[in-house]
Design a protein around this motif. Structure first.
Motif, PDB file in Angstrom:
ATOM      1  N   ALA A 124       0.836  -1.198   0.000  1.00 25.70           N
ATOM      2  CA  ALA A 124       0.000   0.000   0.000  1.00 25.70           C
ATOM      3  C   ALA A 124       0.874   1.252   0.000  1.00 25.70           C
ATOM      4  O   ALA A 124       1.851   1.353   0.734  1.00 25.70           O
ATOM      5  N   LEU A 125       0.535   2.226  -0.868  1.00 30.56           N
ATOM      6  CA  LEU A 125       1.333   3.439  -0.990  1.00 30.56           C
ATOM      7  C   LEU A 125       1.176   4.322   0.236  1.00 30.56           C
ATOM      8  O   LEU A 125       0.078   4.469   0.780  1.00 30.56           O
ATOM      9  N   THR A 126       2.276   4.898   0.665  1.00 31.74           N
ATOM     10  CA  THR A 126       2.259   5.837   1.787  1.00 31.74           C
ATOM     11  C   THR A 126       2.395   7.281   1.318  1.00 31.74           C
ATOM     12  O   THR A 126       2.294   8.197   2.124  1.00 31.74           O
ATOM     13  N   LYS A 127       2.635   7.507   0.011  1.00 38.39           N
ATOM     14  CA  LYS A 127       2.747   8.845  -0.551  1.00 38.39           C
ATOM     15  C   LYS A 127       1.859   8.941  -1.786  1.00 38.39           C
ATOM     16  O   LYS A 127       1.507   7.929  -2.389  1.00 38.39           O
ATOM     17  N   HIS A 128       1.526  10.178  -2.145  1.00 41.68           N
ATOM     18  CA  HIS A 128       0.720  10.413  -3.337  1.00 41.68           C
ATOM     19  C   HIS A 128       1.278  11.622  -4.075  1.00 41.68           C
ATOM     20  O   HIS A 128       2.315  12.190  -3.675  1.00 41.68           O
ATOM     21  N   VAL A 129       0.614  12.024  -5.130  1.00 41.01           N
ATOM     22  CA  VAL A 129       1.105  13.115  -5.964  1.00 41.01           C
ATOM     23  C   VAL A 129       1.237  14.404  -5.164  1.00 41.01           C
ATOM     24  O   VAL A 129       2.175  15.183  -5.359  1.00 41.01           O
ATOM     25  N   GLY A 130       0.322  14.631  -4.231  1.00 37.76           N
ATOM     26  CA  GLY A 130       0.366  15.855  -3.439  1.00 37.76           C
ATOM     27  C   GLY A 130       1.641  16.014  -2.630  1.00 37.76           C
ATOM     28  O   GLY A 130       2.102  17.138  -2.404  1.00 37.76           O
ATOM     29  N   ASP A 131       2.236  14.909  -2.200  1.00 35.92           N
ATOM     30  CA  ASP A 131       3.489  14.999  -1.442  1.00 35.92           C
ATOM     31  C   ASP A 131       4.623  15.525  -2.312  1.00 35.92           C
ATOM     32  O   ASP A 131       5.467  16.301  -1.853  1.00 35.92           O
ATOM     33  N   TYR A 132       4.664  15.122  -3.574  1.00 39.83           N
ATOM     34  CA  TYR A 132       5.696  15.613  -4.475  1.00 39.83           C
ATOM     35  C   TYR A 132       5.424  17.058  -4.887  1.00 39.83           C
ATOM     36  O   TYR A 132       6.356  17.852  -5.048  1.00 39.83           O
ATOM     37  N   VAL A 133       4.163  17.402  -5.064  1.00 44.69           N
ATOM     38  CA  VAL A 133       3.820  18.791  -5.396  1.00 44.69           C
ATOM     39  C   VAL A 133       4.182  19.715  -4.238  1.00 44.69           C
ATOM     40  O   VAL A 133       4.602  20.863  -4.445  1.00 44.69           O
ATOM     41  N   GLN A 134       4.048  19.248  -3.025  1.00 48.32           N
ATOM     42  CA  GLN A 134       4.420  20.061  -1.870  1.00 48.32           C
ATOM     43  C   GLN A 134       5.893  20.447  -1.915  1.00 48.32           C
ATOM     44  O   GLN A 134       6.261  21.599  -1.649  1.00 48.32           O
ATOM     45  N   ASN A 135       6.754  19.502  -2.269  1.00 47.19           N
ATOM     46  CA  ASN A 135       8.184  19.812  -2.382  1.00 47.19           C
ATOM     47  C   ASN A 135       8.451  20.769  -3.538  1.00 47.19           C
ATOM     48  O   ASN A 135       9.296  21.672  -3.430  1.00 47.19           O
ATOM     49  N   MET A 136       7.726  20.590  -4.647  1.00 48.66           N
ATOM     50  CA  MET A 136       7.921  21.485  -5.781  1.00 48.66           C
ATOM     51  C   MET A 136       7.443  22.893  -5.459  1.00 48.66           C
ATOM     52  O   MET A 136       8.057  23.880  -5.891  1.00 48.66           O
ATOM     53  N   ALA A 137       6.358  22.995  -4.708  1.00 47.95           N
ATOM     54  CA  ALA A 137       5.856  24.314  -4.323  1.00 47.95           C
ATOM     55  C   ALA A 137       6.861  25.042  -3.432  1.00 47.95           C
ATOM     56  O   ALA A 137       7.041  26.266  -3.550  1.00 47.95           O
ATOM     57  N   GLN A 138       7.530  24.316  -2.566  1.00 49.14           N
ATOM     58  CA  GLN A 138       8.554  24.941  -1.739  1.00 49.14           C
ATOM     59  C   GLN A 138       9.715  25.448  -2.582  1.00 49.14           C
ATOM     60  O   GLN A 138      10.287  26.511  -2.296  1.00 49.14           O
ATOM     61  N   ASP A 139      10.067  24.684  -3.626  1.00 49.63           N
ATOM     62  CA  ASP A 139      11.117  25.161  -4.534  1.00 49.63           C
ATOM     63  C   ASP A 139      10.669  26.409  -5.284  1.00 49.63           C
ATOM     64  O   ASP A 139      11.462  27.338  -5.496  1.00 49.63           O
ATOM     65  N   LEU A 140       9.417  26.455  -5.700  1.00 50.79           N
ATOM     66  CA  LEU A 140       8.902  27.641  -6.385  1.00 50.79           C
ATOM     67  C   LEU A 140       8.961  28.869  -5.486  1.00 50.79           C
ATOM     68  O   LEU A 140       9.385  29.956  -5.907  1.00 50.79           O
ATOM     69  N   ILE A 141       8.547  28.700  -4.251  1.00 52.43           N
ATOM     70  CA  ILE A 141       8.541  29.835  -3.327  1.00 52.43           C
ATOM     71  C   ILE A 141       9.962  30.288  -3.014  1.00 52.43           C
ATOM     72  O   ILE A 141      10.226  31.485  -2.836  1.00 52.43           O
ATOM     73  N   SER A 142      10.903  29.351  -2.962  1.00 54.26           N
ATOM     74  CA  SER A 142      12.274  29.710  -2.590  1.00 54.26           C
ATOM     75  C   SER A 142      12.966  30.576  -3.642  1.00 54.26           C
ATOM     76  O   SER A 142      13.829  31.390  -3.307  1.00 54.26           O
ATOM     77  N   ASN A 143      12.609  30.411  -4.943  1.00 52.41           N
ATOM     78  CA  ASN A 143      13.240  31.237  -5.986  1.00 52.41           C
ATOM     79  C   ASN A 143      12.234  32.156  -6.676  1.00 52.41           C
ATOM     80  O   ASN A 143      12.483  32.617  -7.787  1.00 52.41           O
ATOM     81  N   MET A 144      11.119  32.422  -6.017  1.00 50.97           N
ATOM     82  CA  MET A 144      10.057  33.244  -6.612  1.00 50.97           C
ATOM     83  C   MET A 144      10.418  34.721  -6.553  1.00 50.97           C
ATOM     84  O   MET A 144      11.024  35.202  -5.591  1.00 50.97           O
ATOM     85  N   GLU A 145      10.032  35.458  -7.605  1.00 54.09           N
ATOM     86  CA  GLU A 145      10.272  36.898  -7.680  1.00 54.09           C
ATOM     87  C   GLU A 145       8.970  37.617  -8.033  1.00 54.09           C
ATOM     88  O   GLU A 145       8.140  37.083  -8.772  1.00 54.09           O
ATOM     89  N   TYR A 146       8.815  38.803  -7.471  1.00 54.82           N
ATOM     90  CA  TYR A 146       7.738  39.748  -7.803  1.00 54.82           C
ATOM     91  C   TYR A 146       6.370  39.319  -7.277  1.00 54.82           C
ATOM     92  O   TYR A 146       5.444  40.143  -7.266  1.00 54.82           O
ATOM     93  N   LEU A 147       6.177  38.106  -6.865  1.00 53.06           N
ATOM     94  CA  LEU A 147       4.871  37.697  -6.361  1.00 53.06           C
ATOM     95  C   LEU A 147       4.717  38.112  -4.909  1.00 53.06           C
ATOM     96  O   LEU A 147       5.650  37.987  -4.106  1.00 53.06           O
ATOM     97  N   THR A 148       3.519  38.601  -4.603  1.00 50.79           N
ATOM     98  CA  THR A 148       3.198  38.999  -3.234  1.00 50.79           C
ATOM     99  C   THR A 148       1.815  38.445  -2.893  1.00 50.79           C
ATOM    100  O   THR A 148       1.199  37.721  -3.683  1.00 50.79           O
ATOM    101  N   ASP A 149       1.338  38.789  -1.713  1.00 50.22           N
ATOM    102  CA  ASP A 149      -0.002  38.369  -1.318  1.00 50.22           C
ATOM    103  C   ASP A 149      -1.081  39.218  -1.974  1.00 50.22           C
ATOM    104  O   ASP A 149      -2.265  39.066  -1.673  1.00 50.22           O
ATOM    105  N   LYS A 150      -0.685  40.108  -2.894  1.00 46.15           N
ATOM    106  CA  LYS A 150      -1.650  40.954  -3.606  1.00 46.15           C
ATOM    107  C   LYS A 150      -1.680  40.638  -5.096  1.00 46.15           C
ATOM    108  O   LYS A 150      -2.411  41.297  -5.847  1.00 46.15           O
TER     109      LYS A 150
END
Length: 260
Positions: free
Chosen positions: A100-126
């Motif tokens: 039985a799998l203990t991980k799914h696609v969302g776990d890998y997307v979570q790591n990719m989202a952290q990479d996006l945020i770490s090198n993100m430019e110009y984006l804000t909460d607005k």
């Protein structure tokens, strides 16, 4: 007289030494006999352990084997003493066994989202962001699959967790009530708004790899088309194949095709 005393003492020492050697020899024989008897008695009570050497995979072998979970070939016994086999997962291009799998696609997307945020430019909460489906890289970029759909859904969740405003442009201005359910989302562009306030778009491509799918994600400026964040990750094939379509033409485990 002195010589006689010396000879007498020497004779006594020789006699004692020979006697000591004889006693030592008897003691050694007795000890080894006792130890051998003890070993024979307790060797019957000891458990026999079979040691199996674990094979080492070569780097040149199939990379899919490196991504496979470790499997135990010994039969599994349930609480009632019955033998149970591991589940067999099948897909259009793979047949393998796994637990039985203990991980799914969302776990890998979570790591990719952290990479996006770490090198993100110009984006804000607005700055509103929209998320599109991921396209197959060897197509005309107008084709996707179930993994591409789920990647978009998971990225919307992860961006919202980082408090980035996400715009779901597939939302209509009404709720469609049908016999199948109540729906707000639609893929019919005629039912959607012509203009949506979106400054950036999160999109990406997928490449089928020997061990799974190589996913490339990026955030683009809607007007400038400039890349302001990027991420890349390998999603193993057994994670991607775990996504199963709702209607795959299967009836009782058999795929039904209409004759022509």
């Amino acid at each position: 007289m002195n010589k006689h005393w010396i000879l007498t003492v020497t004779g006594l020492m020789a006699t004692g030494l020979l006697s000591g050697c004889a006693n030592l020899s008897d003691w050694n024989s007795s000890w080894f006999a006792t130890h051998e008897k003890y070993s024979q008695q307790h060797s019957q009570d000891m458990d026999v352990v079979n040691v199996r050497e674990v094979p080492v995979l070569d780097e040149g072998k199939d990379m899919a084997k490196l991504n496979m979970p470790i499997m135990n070939n010994s039969p599994q016994v349930d609480n009632f003493g019955a033998l149970s086999e591991e589940a067999t997962y099948t897909s259009n291009h793979a047949l393998y066994r796994g637990q039985a799998l203990t991980k799914h696609v969302g776990d890998y997307v979570q790591n990719m989202a952290q990479d996006l945020i770490s090198n993100m430019e110009y984006l804000t909460d607005k700055t509103p962001v929209g998320v599109t489906n991921f396209a197959l890289i060897d197509s005309d970029l107008q084709k996707t699959n179930l993994l591409g759909y789920q990647l978009a859904e998971s990225f919307m969740h992860e961006l919202h967790k980082f408090r980035i405003p996400v715009i779901d442009f597939k939302a209509t201005q009404y709720i469609r009530v049908t016999e199948q359910g109540d729906f707000l989302l639609s893929r019919d562009f005629l039912e959607l708004k012509n203009k949506v306030a979106i400054d950036y778009i999160l999109t990406g491509t997928m490449t089928k790899h020997q061990g799974g799918f190589l996913v490339n994600a990026r955030i683009l400026g809607m007007e400038s088309k400039a890349v302001v964040a990027s991420a890349q990750m390998m999603i193993p094939f057994y994670i991607a194949d775990a996504l199963m379509p709702t209607d795959d033409g299967m009836v009782d485990g058999v795929k039904i095709r209409r004759g022509e």
